[in-house]
Design an enzyme around this catalytic site. Structure first.
Site, PDB file in Angstrom:
ATOM      1  N   ASN A 108      -3.862 -31.239 -75.273  1.00 34.77           N
ATOM      2  CA  ASN A 108      -5.111 -30.779 -74.663  1.00 34.77           C
ATOM      3  C   ASN A 108      -6.185 -30.445 -75.683  1.00 34.77           C
ATOM      4  OD1 ASN A 108      -4.058 -31.291 -72.199  1.00 34.77           O
ATOM      5  ND2 ASN A 108      -3.555 -29.156 -71.713  1.00 34.77           N
TER       6      ASN A 108
ATOM      7  N   ARG B  46      -7.831 -38.258 -66.459  1.00 34.32           N
ATOM      8  CA  ARG B  46      -8.847 -37.297 -65.999  1.00 34.32           C
ATOM      9  C   ARG B  46      -9.711 -36.793 -67.151  1.00 34.32           C
ATOM     10  NH1 ARG B  46      -9.528 -33.301 -63.859  1.00 34.32           N
ATOM     11  NH2 ARG B  46     -10.405 -33.742 -61.840  1.00 34.32           N
TER      12      ARG B  46
ATOM     13  N   CYS C 298      -5.569 -35.019 -58.558  1.00 29.78           N
ATOM     14  CA  CYS C 298      -4.355 -35.551 -59.172  1.00 29.78           C
ATOM     15  C   CYS C 298      -3.164 -34.815 -58.589  1.00 29.78           C
ATOM     16  CB  CYS C 298      -4.409 -35.446 -60.686  1.00 29.78           C
ATOM     17  SG  CYS C 298      -4.123 -33.797 -61.287  1.00 29.78           S
TER      18      CYS C 298
ATOM     19  N   ARG D 287      -8.934 -30.493 -58.294  1.00 27.17           N
ATOM     20  CA  ARG D 287      -9.575 -30.526 -59.603  1.00 27.17           C
ATOM     21  C   ARG D 287     -11.033 -31.009 -59.563  1.00 27.17           C
ATOM     22  NH1 ARG D 287      -5.208 -32.312 -64.000  1.00 27.17           N
ATOM     23  NH2 ARG D 287      -6.482 -30.942 -65.274  1.00 27.17           N
ATOM     24  N   PRO D 288     -11.905 -30.236 -58.926  1.00 30.02           N
ATOM     25  CA  PRO D 288     -13.326 -30.609 -58.888  1.00 30.02           C
ATOM     26  C   PRO D 288     -13.971 -30.502 -60.266  1.00 30.02           C
ATOM     27  CG  PRO D 288     -13.015 -28.403 -57.988  1.00 30.02           C
ATOM     28  CD  PRO D 288     -11.643 -28.947 -58.276  1.00 30.02           C
ATOM     29  N   ILE D 289     -15.189 -31.062 -60.401  1.00 31.80           N
ATOM     30  CA  ILE D 289     -15.902 -30.954 -61.693  1.00 31.80           C
ATOM     31  C   ILE D 289     -17.256 -30.261 -61.508  1.00 31.80           C
ATOM     32  CG2 ILE D 289     -14.765 -32.902 -62.842  1.00 31.80           C
ATOM     33  CD1 ILE D 289     -17.521 -34.411 -62.254  1.00 31.80           C
TER      34      ILE D 289
ATOM     35  N   ASP E 289       0.390 -24.305 -67.495  1.00 39.86           N
ATOM     36  CA  ASP E 289       1.116 -25.444 -68.065  1.00 39.86           C
ATOM     37  C   ASP E 289       2.553 -25.086 -68.475  1.00 39.86           C
ATOM     38  OD1 ASP E 289      -1.119 -26.968 -67.671  1.00 39.86           O
ATOM     39  OD2 ASP E 289      -1.771 -26.962 -69.761  1.00 39.86           O
TER      40      ASP E 289
HETATM   41  N1  EPU Z   1     -12.276 -25.863 -61.468  1.00 36.82           N
HETATM   42  C1  EPU Z   1     -13.293 -25.915 -60.535  1.00 36.82           C
HETATM   43  N2  EPU Z   1     -14.417 -26.627 -60.856  1.00 36.82           N
HETATM   44  C2  EPU Z   1     -14.559 -27.257 -62.068  1.00 36.82           C
HETATM   45  C3  EPU Z   1     -13.506 -27.188 -63.006  1.00 36.82           C
HETATM   46  C4  EPU Z   1     -12.382 -26.475 -62.679  1.00 36.82           C
HETATM   47  O1  EPU Z   1     -13.186 -25.350 -59.453  1.00 36.82           O
HETATM   48  O2  EPU Z   1     -15.603 -27.866 -62.280  1.00 36.82           O
HETATM   49  C5  EPU Z   1     -11.061 -25.103 -61.139  1.00 36.82           C
HETATM   50  C6  EPU Z   1      -9.835 -26.020 -61.118  1.00 36.82           C
HETATM   51  O3  EPU Z   1      -9.670 -26.671 -59.865  1.00 36.82           O
HETATM   52  C7  EPU Z   1      -8.730 -25.041 -61.413  1.00 36.82           C
HETATM   53  C8  EPU Z   1      -9.397 -24.052 -62.386  1.00 36.82           C
HETATM   54  O4  EPU Z   1     -10.792 -24.208 -62.190  1.00 36.82           O
HETATM   55  O5  EPU Z   1      -8.372 -24.368 -60.241  1.00 36.82           O
HETATM   56  C9  EPU Z   1      -9.075 -24.267 -63.843  1.00 36.82           C
HETATM   57  O6  EPU Z   1      -9.271 -25.626 -64.196  1.00 36.82           O
HETATM   58  P1  EPU Z   1      -9.700 -26.061 -65.676  1.00 36.82           P
HETATM   59  O7  EPU Z   1     -11.036 -26.669 -65.611  1.00 36.82           O
HETATM   60  O8  EPU Z   1      -9.493 -24.894 -66.587  1.00 36.82           O
HETATM   61  O9  EPU Z   1      -8.631 -27.179 -65.996  1.00 36.82           O
HETATM   62  P2  EPU Z   1      -8.882 -28.567 -66.726  1.00 36.82           P
HETATM   63  O10 EPU Z   1      -9.874 -28.431 -67.793  1.00 36.82           O
HETATM   64  O11 EPU Z   1      -9.073 -29.616 -65.711  1.00 36.82           O
HETATM   65  C10 EPU Z   1      -7.104 -28.161 -68.591  1.00 36.82           C
HETATM   66  C11 EPU Z   1      -5.869 -28.852 -69.066  1.00 36.82           C
HETATM   67  C12 EPU Z   1      -4.772 -28.669 -68.038  1.00 36.82           C
HETATM   68  C13 EPU Z   1      -4.525 -27.177 -67.857  1.00 36.82           C
HETATM   69  C14 EPU Z   1      -5.818 -26.480 -67.443  1.00 36.82           C
HETATM   70  C15 EPU Z   1      -5.679 -24.970 -67.325  1.00 36.82           C
HETATM   71  C16 EPU Z   1      -6.726 -30.653 -70.415  1.00 36.82           C
HETATM   72  C17 EPU Z   1      -6.912 -32.120 -70.603  1.00 36.82           C
HETATM   73  N3  EPU Z   1      -6.147 -30.256 -69.288  1.00 36.82           N
HETATM   74  O12 EPU Z   1      -7.459 -28.798 -67.365  1.00 36.82           O
HETATM   75  O13 EPU Z   1      -3.615 -29.270 -68.591  1.00 36.82           O
HETATM   76  O14 EPU Z   1      -3.545 -26.976 -66.861  1.00 36.82           O
HETATM   77  O15 EPU Z   1      -6.855 -26.768 -68.401  1.00 36.82           O
HETATM   78  O16 EPU Z   1      -5.239 -24.422 -68.522  1.00 36.82           O
HETATM   79  O17 EPU Z   1      -7.073 -29.872 -71.284  1.00 36.82           O
HETATM   80  C18 EPU Z   1      -1.517 -30.323 -68.566  1.00 36.82           C
HETATM   81  O18 EPU Z   1      -1.595 -30.352 -69.793  1.00 36.82           O
HETATM   82  O19 EPU Z   1      -0.466 -30.639 -67.938  1.00 36.82           O
HETATM   83  C19 EPU Z   1      -2.694 -29.906 -67.794  1.00 36.82           C
HETATM   84  C20 EPU Z   1      -2.823 -30.105 -66.483  1.00 36.82           C
END
Ligand code: EPU
Length: 425
Positions: free
Chosen positions: A23, A99, A123, A128-130, A313
């Site tokens: 990550n 992603r 996924c 996982r919205p953005i 994780d």
């Molecule tokens: N969220 C929103 N809106 C957004 C972004 C996130 O509502 O625009 C919500 C997500 O749905 C979730 C929460 O915020 O409920 C946290 O999501 P986050 O954005 O922190 O996760 P991510 O950046 O998509 C990374 C890791 C994940 C890890 C999470 C939390 C990477 C590539 N992925 O995901 O890793 O679980 O942070 O620590 O860095 C894994 O390695 O298996 C994995 C899934």
């Protein structure tokens, strides 16, 4: 179908070099877009996602060159150079497989003034919205448009001014995208309630090595003074704290001694605290962390949370470990809404786990038995391997293709002895 066959019931032993963090690597790679000078990343993990990210960057005009690893690095060395950005579009084809492709949105916008990225969609672990990525970029001055499954971010004439943004929910990815944009904004930006994960610190440290000015690194408020340009750098990716934690769970469930070389205690305090509470002996050694057996595993109550809390994780791997603990453990998943895909599979191996909403109660059992199981996301897959190592007989973990998109390849050849894990294609 790809599968991993695990013959369990044997103790493990040995010293395991921990790979570069997945990550972290996936957010350091797009930093190549922020400069026209070469960026050399050392200790990159051997993952399909790293290769896919390289291919995506190639499509945007970034050249990538892989060198042999240095003896002190377990992983690979890649030099990336974005002399000129030739495309500002990350197509659906690539984004749907990985992603993390969304992490080119910020750097492309910052460097080229425009970026179009396919919406990543959900996924195995949740929606996982953005939205937070987009709101943060808007706060820095970008105009956002969503059409036909793609998001386009544009800088106004004269460039992005920068701005203030407070995240309503902590988001690792949105913090990363905002950081990679803010470093090239005209003015100063402030990010509040930013993610504090060690991978964010790793990203900040790389950006600083490239000439960025960031205050508050490691805290939840980051102040970024935009620079006109960044320069190249050579940087070593941090060790993967989740991989280290996963091996620690494997050692704990099999009552084994393992040394995790390169793992850092201060990056995995919540994991280590939970292991110790479960009765596992964990100590810092000169070159990493030692995990030693210490009697019967004890039940735990754990709730996932953003760093410095207990990492989502690590939830699946702990659940596998706690299947054989004394007493009933209670695990609550607060980050992702669908991260219990491993539960029915663990139950098929003899575990006794009940899920109600976001909480899982793991009733410790005396023994587990190997079975054919279906692996979903990366961490769920690891939990089945951990359970398989302690189970009697053979576990055959069938892997969805997605696992290989987020996993090790070529198949791992673990430099340790004990329960046998074999990959079959
Ligand atoms: N969220 C929103 N809106 C957004 C972004 C996130 O509502 O625009 C919500 C997500 O749905 C979730 C929460 O915020 O409920 C946290 O999501 P986050 O954005 O922190 O996760 P991510 O950046 O998509 C990374 C890791 C994940 C890890 C999470 C939390 C990477 C590539 N992925 O995901 O890793 O679980 O942070 O620590 O860095 C894994 O390695 O298996 C994995 C899934």
């Amino acid at each position: 179908m790809d599968k991993i066959i695990i013959r369990g019931g044997k103790p493990l032993s040995g010293r395991i070099p921990i790979s570069g963090a997945k990550n972290s690597a996936l957010t350091l790679l797009p930093c190549a877009l922020l400069t026209d000078e070469p960026l050399t990343l050392r200790n990159l993990p051997r993952l399909a996602d790293v290769d896919s990210f390289g291919h995506l960057l190639n499509q945007l005009g970034v050249s990538t060159m892989i060198e042999g690893a240095r003896p002190e690095d377990f992983g690979r060395v890649m030099t990336l150079r974005a002399g000129r950005v030739t495309s500002t579009v990350a197509p659906y084809d690539i984004v749907r497989k990985m992603r993390a492709s969304i992490l080119v949105l910020g750097p492309l916008l910052a460097r080229a003034g425009e970026a179009t990225v396919s919406l990543p969609g959900g996924c195995a672990i949740g929606n996982r919205p953005i939205d937070l990525h987009l709101k943060a970029l808007e706060a820095l001055g970008a105009e956002i448009e969503i059409t036909a499954g793609y998001v386009t971010a544009r800088a106004p004439k004269g460039g992005l001014p920068g701005g203030d943004f407070g995240f309503p929910v902590v988001s690792v990815g949105a913090t990363e995208n905002a950081l990679m944009t803010a470093v090239l904004c005209k003015g100063t930006s402030t990010l509040r309630n930013a993610a504090r994960e060690p991978e964010i610190v790793d990203l900040c440290n790389l950006l600083v090595a490239m000439g960025a000015k960031i205050e508050g690194i490691g805290g939840s408020t980051l102040v970024i003074h935009g620079k006109e340009r960044l320069h190249g750098a050579t940087y070593r990716v941090m060790a993967d704290r989740i991989e280290a934690g996963s091996y620690a769970c494997a050692a704990a469930i099999t009552g084994s001694a393992l040394d995790l070389i390169g793992a850092k205690l201060d990056e995995m305090e919540a994991t280590v605290a939970a292991l110790r509470q479960a009765g596992v002996h964990v100590e810092e050694i000169a070159d990493g962390i030692a995990v030693r057996p210490n009697g019967k595993l004890q039940a735990l109550t754990l709730s996932t949370a953003p760093f410095p809390g207990f990492a989502t994780d690590m939830q699946a791997q702990f659940m596998a470990m706690l299947c054989l603990a004394e007493g009933a453990s209670v695990l609550t998943e607060t980050i992702f809404e669908n991260r219990y895909m491993h539960v029915p599979e663990l139950n098929r191996m003899g575990a006794h786990i009940e899920v109600k909403g976001r909480t899982a109660v793991v009733h410790g059992v005396e023994r587990m038995v190997g079975a054919p199981v279906m692996a979903t996301d990366l961490r769920a897959s690891m939990s089945l391997i951990i359970a398989g190592l302690a189970a009697e007989g053979e576990t055959e973990a069938g892997l969805s293709k997605r696992w290989f998109c987020s996993g090790h390849y070529p198949p791992p050849t673990p430099p340790f002895q004990g329960g046998e894990a074999r990959c079959a294609a």
